[in-house]
Design an enzyme around this catalytic site. Structure first.
Site, PDB file in Angstrom:
ATOM      1  N   MET A   1       0.833  -1.205   0.000  1.00 46.34           N
ATOM      2  CA  MET A   1       0.000   0.000   0.000  1.00 46.34           C
ATOM      3  C   MET A   1       0.865   1.250   0.000  1.00 46.34           C
ATOM      4  SD  MET A   1      -2.736   1.173   2.949  1.00 46.34           S
ATOM      5  CE  MET A   1      -4.130   0.223   2.360  1.00 46.34           C
ATOM      6  N   CYS A   2       0.385   2.282  -0.686  1.00 49.80           N
ATOM      7  CA  CYS A   2       0.990   3.613  -0.619  1.00 49.80           C
ATOM      8  C   CYS A   2      -0.158   4.614  -0.564  1.00 49.80           C
ATOM      9  CB  CYS A   2       1.937   3.859  -1.793  1.00 49.80           C
ATOM     10  SG  CYS A   2       1.141   3.994  -3.401  1.00 49.80           S
ATOM     11  N   ALA A   3       0.062   5.832  -1.000  1.00 51.26           N
ATOM     12  CA  ALA A   3      -0.994   6.839  -0.958  1.00 51.26           C
ATOM     13  C   ALA A   3      -2.073   6.577  -2.007  1.00 51.26           C
ATOM     14  CB  ALA A   3      -0.413   8.242  -1.132  1.00 51.26           C
TER      15      ALA A   3
ATOM     16  N   GLY B   1      -1.495   4.095  -4.923  1.00 53.35           N
ATOM     17  CA  GLY B   1      -1.330   2.843  -5.641  1.00 53.35           C
ATOM     18  C   GLY B   1      -0.203   2.848  -6.651  1.00 53.35           C
TER      19      GLY B   1
ATOM     20  N   ILE C   1      -4.076   4.301   0.401  1.00 46.99           N
ATOM     21  CA  ILE C   1      -4.791   4.787   1.588  1.00 46.99           C
ATOM     22  C   ILE C   1      -5.855   5.820   1.221  1.00 46.99           C
ATOM     23  CG2 ILE C   1      -3.166   6.605   2.228  1.00 46.99           C
ATOM     24  CD1 ILE C   1      -3.670   5.623   5.205  1.00 46.99           C
TER      25      ILE C   1
END
Length: 134
Positions: free
Chosen positions: A90-92, A94, A118
């Site tokens: 996961m990141c901010a 994708g 997220i």
């Protein structure tokens, strides 16, 4: 979980940053595992989520129970990843997580990109902790 086409951008000597130029050839297209945030949330706390955002992003808002390994530290800390589990990256939004998931898959580690990161998690009303981590 879906598999879709994605341009390969493996992590390089730049500390996980993509190179300045990318050649787009059909031979660089590969399939990648992806999952939506709602499908990931349905897996429950047993899912191993790796957050590759930087520390300041993580402190601002995070999903409880994830393991933070910032992209800038990823190559040095890759040995911390459990080798026998599916990893949900996961990141901010994708994008960074897609690069990491692709890299891990290319190196024999079962990794799945979390589509939308997220931001999508929060938009779906899933629980997010806001503020500095203790």
């Amino acid at each position: 979980m879906q598999r879709r086409s994605f341009v390969s951008a493996a992590l390089g000597a730049t500390g996980g940053q993509p190179s300045a130029s990318v050649e787009y050839r059909s031979s660089t297209l590969e399939l990648m595992n992806e999952i939506t945030v709602t499908d990931l949330a349905a897996l429950g706390p047993a899912a191993t989520i790796i957050d590759v955002r930087e520390q300041n992003e993580y402190q601002a808002a995070r999903v409880e129970g994830v393991t933070l390994i910032p992209l800038s530290e990823f190559q040095e800390r890759i040995g911390e990843l459990p080798a026998d589990e599916t990893l949900y990256i996961m990141c901010a939004s994708g994008a960074r997580s897609a690069r990491v998931a692709q890299y891990l898959e290319q190196n024999g580690i079962d990794a799945v990109n979390v589509v939308g990161g997220i931001q999508a998690w929060h938009a779906e009303g899933l629980p997010v902790t806001v503020g500095t981590a203790a």
